[in-house]
Design a protein around this motif. Structure first.
Motif, PDB file in Angstrom:
ATOM      1  N   ALA A 152       0.756  -1.230   0.053  1.00  0.00           N
ATOM      2  CA  ALA A 152       0.099   0.082   0.049  1.00  0.00           C
ATOM      3  C   ALA A 152       0.749   1.187   0.056  1.00  0.00           C
ATOM      4  N   ILE A 153       1.904   1.218   0.731  1.00  0.00           N
ATOM      5  CA  ILE A 153       3.038   2.498   0.827  1.00  0.00           C
ATOM      6  C   ILE A 153       3.639   2.460  -0.785  1.00  0.00           C
ATOM      7  N   ILE A 154       4.172   1.453  -1.286  1.00  0.00           N
ATOM      8  CA  ILE A 154       4.560   1.688  -2.359  1.00  0.00           C
ATOM      9  C   ILE A 154       3.376   2.191  -3.460  1.00  0.00           C
ATOM     10  N   LEU A 155       2.406   1.547  -3.814  1.00  0.00           N
ATOM     11  CA  LEU A 155       1.024   2.148  -4.406  1.00  0.00           C
ATOM     12  C   LEU A 155       0.958   3.394  -4.128  1.00  0.00           C
ATOM     13  N   VAL A 182       3.718   5.439  -5.833  1.00  0.00           N
ATOM     14  CA  VAL A 182       3.738   5.578  -7.201  1.00  0.00           C
ATOM     15  C   VAL A 182       2.637   6.601  -7.706  1.00  0.00           C
ATOM     16  N   TYR A 183       1.326   6.724  -6.890  1.00  0.00           N
ATOM     17  CA  TYR A 183       0.500   7.596  -7.465  1.00  0.00           C
ATOM     18  C   TYR A 183       0.842   9.019  -7.149  1.00  0.00           C
ATOM     19  N   VAL A 184       1.556   9.175  -6.061  1.00  0.00           N
ATOM     20  CA  VAL A 184       2.035  10.694  -5.762  1.00  0.00           C
ATOM     21  C   VAL A 184       2.956  10.954  -6.847  1.00  0.00           C
ATOM     22  N   PHE A 185       3.806  10.056  -7.250  1.00  0.00           N
ATOM     23  CA  PHE A 185       4.695  10.610  -8.229  1.00  0.00           C
ATOM     24  C   PHE A 185       4.098  10.678  -9.688  1.00  0.00           C
ATOM     25  N   TYR A 242       1.894  14.355  -9.124  1.00  0.00           N
ATOM     26  CA  TYR A 242       2.535  15.400  -9.136  1.00  0.00           C
ATOM     27  C   TYR A 242       3.936  15.743  -9.634  1.00  0.00           C
ATOM     28  N   LEU A 243       4.665  14.486  -9.587  1.00  0.00           N
ATOM     29  CA  LEU A 243       6.167  14.582  -9.819  1.00  0.00           C
ATOM     30  C   LEU A 243       6.219  14.395 -11.471  1.00  0.00           C
ATOM     31  N   PHE A 244       5.534  13.463 -12.016  1.00  0.00           N
ATOM     32  CA  PHE A 244       5.895  12.879 -13.369  1.00  0.00           C
ATOM     33  C   PHE A 244       6.141  14.120 -14.305  1.00  0.00           C
TER      34      PHE A 244
END
Length: 75
Positions: free
Chosen positions: A19-22, A25-28, A31-33
């Motif tokens: 869950a933390i990894i997902l 990835v969602y935040v990346f 916002y950051l992609f």
């Protein structure tokens, strides 16, 4: 400890880890992609063009390396 308690604990730890990894990835991607996309794209181009440039450098005995780099990028 009791075996089924260990299995439950291992499942919960693995679930939280995934869950933390997902979430990261969602935040990346949210916002950051778009901030890192030009760097990732240029890195991809550099990796793709590395072999043709090495081939041309070997064939021309390392003469006019900048010219070959610029011409390959334009092609």
């Amino acid at each position: 400890m009791i075996p089924h308690v260990e299995k439950k604990r291992a499942f919960i730890i693995n679930f939280v880890y995934i869950a933390i990894i997902l979430g990261l990835v969602y935040v990346f991607f949210k916002y950051l992609f778009w901030l890192t996309a030009p760097f990732l794209l240029s890195f991809l181009f550099a990796v793709i063009l590395q072999k043709p440039l090495r081939f041309l450098d070997r064939k021309t005995k390392n003469k006019c390396q900048a010219l070959w780099s610029i011409s390959i990028v334009f092609i």
